[in-house]
Design a protein around this motif. Structure first.
Motif, PDB file in Angstrom:
ATOM      1  N   ARG A 128       0.818  -1.217   0.000  1.00 60.40           N
ATOM      2  CA  ARG A 128       0.000   0.000   0.000  1.00 60.40           C
ATOM      3  C   ARG A 128       0.850   1.264   0.000  1.00 60.40           C
ATOM      4  O   ARG A 128       0.335   2.378  -0.075  1.00 60.40           O
ATOM      5  CB  ARG A 128      -0.922   0.022   1.226  1.00 60.40           C
ATOM      6  CG  ARG A 128      -2.018  -1.024   1.213  1.00 60.40           C
ATOM      7  CD  ARG A 128      -3.110  -0.683   2.212  1.00 60.40           C
ATOM      8  NE  ARG A 128      -2.621  -0.623   3.582  1.00 60.40           N
ATOM      9  CZ  ARG A 128      -2.665  -1.658   4.428  1.00 60.40           C
ATOM     10  NH1 ARG A 128      -3.159  -2.827   4.037  1.00 60.40           N
ATOM     11  NH2 ARG A 128      -2.228  -1.515   5.665  1.00 60.40           N
ATOM     12  N   ASP A 130       3.020   1.918   2.568  1.00 59.24           N
ATOM     13  CA  ASP A 130       3.346   2.248   3.946  1.00 59.24           C
ATOM     14  C   ASP A 130       4.574   1.467   4.387  1.00 59.24           C
ATOM     15  O   ASP A 130       4.923   0.443   3.801  1.00 59.24           O
ATOM     16  CB  ASP A 130       2.182   1.913   4.884  1.00 59.24           C
ATOM     17  CG  ASP A 130       0.958   2.777   4.625  1.00 59.24           C
ATOM     18  OD1 ASP A 130       1.149   3.946   4.255  1.00 59.24           O
ATOM     19  OD2 ASP A 130      -0.168   2.277   4.784  1.00 59.24           O
ATOM     20  N   SER A 184      -0.320   5.239  14.346  1.00 55.11           N
ATOM     21  CA  SER A 184      -0.960   4.886  13.082  1.00 55.11           C
ATOM     22  C   SER A 184      -1.773   6.073  12.589  1.00 55.11           C
ATOM     23  O   SER A 184      -1.998   7.055  13.319  1.00 55.11           O
ATOM     24  CB  SER A 184      -1.889   3.687  13.282  1.00 55.11           C
ATOM     25  OG  SER A 184      -2.974   4.046  14.125  1.00 55.11           O
ATOM     26  N   ASN A 185      -2.242   6.007  11.350  1.00 59.56           N
ATOM     27  CA  ASN A 185      -3.092   7.078  10.823  1.00 59.56           C
ATOM     28  C   ASN A 185      -4.342   7.257  11.676  1.00 59.56           C
ATOM     29  O   ASN A 185      -4.789   8.379  11.930  1.00 59.56           O
ATOM     30  CB  ASN A 185      -3.489   6.793   9.375  1.00 59.56           C
ATOM     31  CG  ASN A 185      -2.351   7.052   8.404  1.00 59.56           C
ATOM     32  OD1 ASN A 185      -1.261   7.463   8.811  1.00 59.56           O
ATOM     33  ND2 ASN A 185      -2.586   6.821   7.135  1.00 59.56           N
ATOM     34  N   GLU A 196      -9.354  10.299   8.824  1.00 61.21           N
ATOM     35  CA  GLU A 196      -8.195   9.498   8.414  1.00 61.21           C
ATOM     36  C   GLU A 196      -7.727   9.859   7.007  1.00 61.21           C
ATOM     37  O   GLU A 196      -6.526   9.813   6.714  1.00 61.21           O
ATOM     38  CB  GLU A 196      -8.524   8.006   8.505  1.00 61.21           C
ATOM     39  CG  GLU A 196      -8.527   7.485   9.938  1.00 61.21           C
ATOM     40  CD  GLU A 196      -8.529   5.974  10.001  1.00 61.21           C
ATOM     41  OE1 GLU A 196      -7.697   5.343   9.316  1.00 61.21           O
ATOM     42  OE2 GLU A 196      -9.383   5.418  10.721  1.00 61.21           O
ATOM     43  N   LYS A 200      -3.956  10.922   6.055  1.00 56.12           N
ATOM     44  CA  LYS A 200      -3.182  10.276   5.001  1.00 56.12           C
ATOM     45  C   LYS A 200      -2.581  11.312   4.061  1.00 56.12           C
ATOM     46  O   LYS A 200      -1.424  11.186   3.628  1.00 56.12           O
ATOM     47  CB  LYS A 200      -4.068   9.304   4.224  1.00 56.12           C
ATOM     48  CG  LYS A 200      -3.314   8.473   3.203  1.00 56.12           C
ATOM     49  CD  LYS A 200      -4.218   7.418   2.565  1.00 56.12           C
ATOM     50  CE  LYS A 200      -3.440   6.572   1.560  1.00 56.12           C
ATOM     51  NZ  LYS A 200      -4.294   5.536   0.944  1.00 56.12           N
ATOM     52  N   THR A 201      -3.344  12.361   3.749  1.00 62.62           N
ATOM     53  CA  THR A 201      -2.834  13.429   2.890  1.00 62.62           C
ATOM     54  C   THR A 201      -1.675  14.156   3.570  1.00 62.62           C
ATOM     55  O   THR A 201      -0.644  14.440   2.948  1.00 62.62           O
ATOM     56  CB  THR A 201      -3.956  14.435   2.569  1.00 62.62           C
ATOM     57  OG1 THR A 201      -4.987  13.761   1.854  1.00 62.62           O
ATOM     58  CG2 THR A 201      -3.428  15.582   1.720  1.00 62.62           C
ATOM     59  N   SER A 204       1.449  11.979   3.537  1.00 64.36           N
ATOM     60  CA  SER A 204       2.033  11.967   2.198  1.00 64.36           C
ATOM     61  C   SER A 204       2.821  13.250   1.932  1.00 64.36           C
ATOM     62  O   SER A 204       3.925  13.211   1.374  1.00 64.36           O
ATOM     63  CB  SER A 204       0.924  11.798   1.157  1.00 64.36           C
ATOM     64  OG  SER A 204       1.455  11.844  -0.150  1.00 64.36           O
ATOM     65  N   ARG A 215       6.927   5.950   6.278  1.00 68.06           N
ATOM     66  CA  ARG A 215       6.882   6.370   7.676  1.00 68.06           C
ATOM     67  C   ARG A 215       8.002   5.744   8.501  1.00 68.06           C
ATOM     68  O   ARG A 215       8.365   6.288   9.558  1.00 68.06           O
ATOM     69  CB  ARG A 215       5.505   6.081   8.289  1.00 68.06           C
ATOM     70  CG  ARG A 215       5.080   4.660   8.263  1.00 68.06           C
ATOM     71  CD  ARG A 215       3.572   4.527   8.345  1.00 68.06           C
ATOM     72  NE  ARG A 215       2.999   5.173   9.515  1.00 68.06           N
ATOM     73  CZ  ARG A 215       1.886   5.916   9.473  1.00 68.06           C
ATOM     74  NH1 ARG A 215       1.247   6.104   8.344  1.00 68.06           N
ATOM     75  NH2 ARG A 215       1.401   6.457  10.564  1.00 68.06           N
TER      76      ARG A 215
END
Length: 232
Positions: A128, A130, A184-185, A196, A200-201, A204, A215
């Motif tokens: 994914r 990550d 975590s996110n 979430e 995530k944005t 990134s 990460r």
């Protein structure tokens, strides 16, 4: 490289023991979303096959004859955008291997005494885009930075790191601190009262601005550049 949605995760197996590779193949080939695209018994062959088969994830052993897995990881991840993520798998629970793997650009690190379910999940996480460090390994990274000396062998903050950090917005800086804590996110979303997708944005953008792959590298970057300090 991240696997395209709806397509199997392409995996390259690298280990000098044939029985180990066979065991990994048996575990992975029953998964509908994973395809084993090749095997290699040494680092040099792994680099060649990674460039030929373009896997999403490489399962990499450390100790092999000839070129070891750490050097192979460095060469594979140095291929730039589109390079596969590397998951280090070893029987050796040693800090020097852990930090050398992180230096080389590995996106994950697991011991071979883990379960098949943990292996499959790790591959899915890396595919994914990550990175993956088990909580106990994150604690070891933090503990190592609490000791004198530089456990990763990397340089401390320089002008490039300072300039990159100044590019972060206050919210992105907060996200970096939480990443360094291993959050975590979902945990970041709760802490910052965000969705979430928004987190995530932000993650990134942090990685892009700092020139980091994932990460996992963000954790190391934050500690070696003094963004956070153990116990702080």
């Amino acid at each position: 490289m991240s696997a395209a949605p709806g397509t199997p995760i392409r995996v390259l197996l690298v280990d000098d023991q044939h029985l180990v590779r066979t065991g990994f193949r048996v575990i992975l080939e029953v998964e509908d979303d994973i395809e084993v695209v090749g095997e290699a018994a040494d680092g040099e062959r792994a680099v060649t096959m990674a460039r030929a088969t373009r896997p999403d994830v490489v399962l990499m052993d450390v100790e092999m004859p000839g070129m070891n897995g750490l050097e192979a990881t460095r060469l594979i991840t140095d291929d730039g955008p589109g390079a596969p993520a590397v998951l280090i798998l070893t029987t050796f629970d040693r800090d020097d291997y852990l930090f050398a793997a992180l230096r080389a650009g590995a996106s994950g690190f697991l011991l071979k005494n883990g379960t098949p379910e943990e292996l499959v999940e790790a591959i899915q996480v890396l595919a994914r885009g990550d990175g993956l460090l088990a909580p106990e390994i994150t604690r070891r990274v933090i503990s190592a930075f609490a000791r004198p000396g530089d456990p990763t062998g990397t340089a401390h903050r320089g002008p490039d790191a300072d300039a990159a950090l100044r590019e972060l917005t206050p919210r992105e800086s907060e996200v970096l601190v939480l990443l360094a804590a291993g959050a975590s996110n979902a945990e970041i979303a709760v802490e910052m009262h965000l969705g979430e997708a928004t987190v995530k944005t932000h993650v990134s953008r942090v990685l892009t601005k700092l020139g980091l792959r994932d990460r996992v590298q963000a954790v190391v970057f934050a500690y070696e550049n003094g963004v956070v300090r153990p116990g702080g």
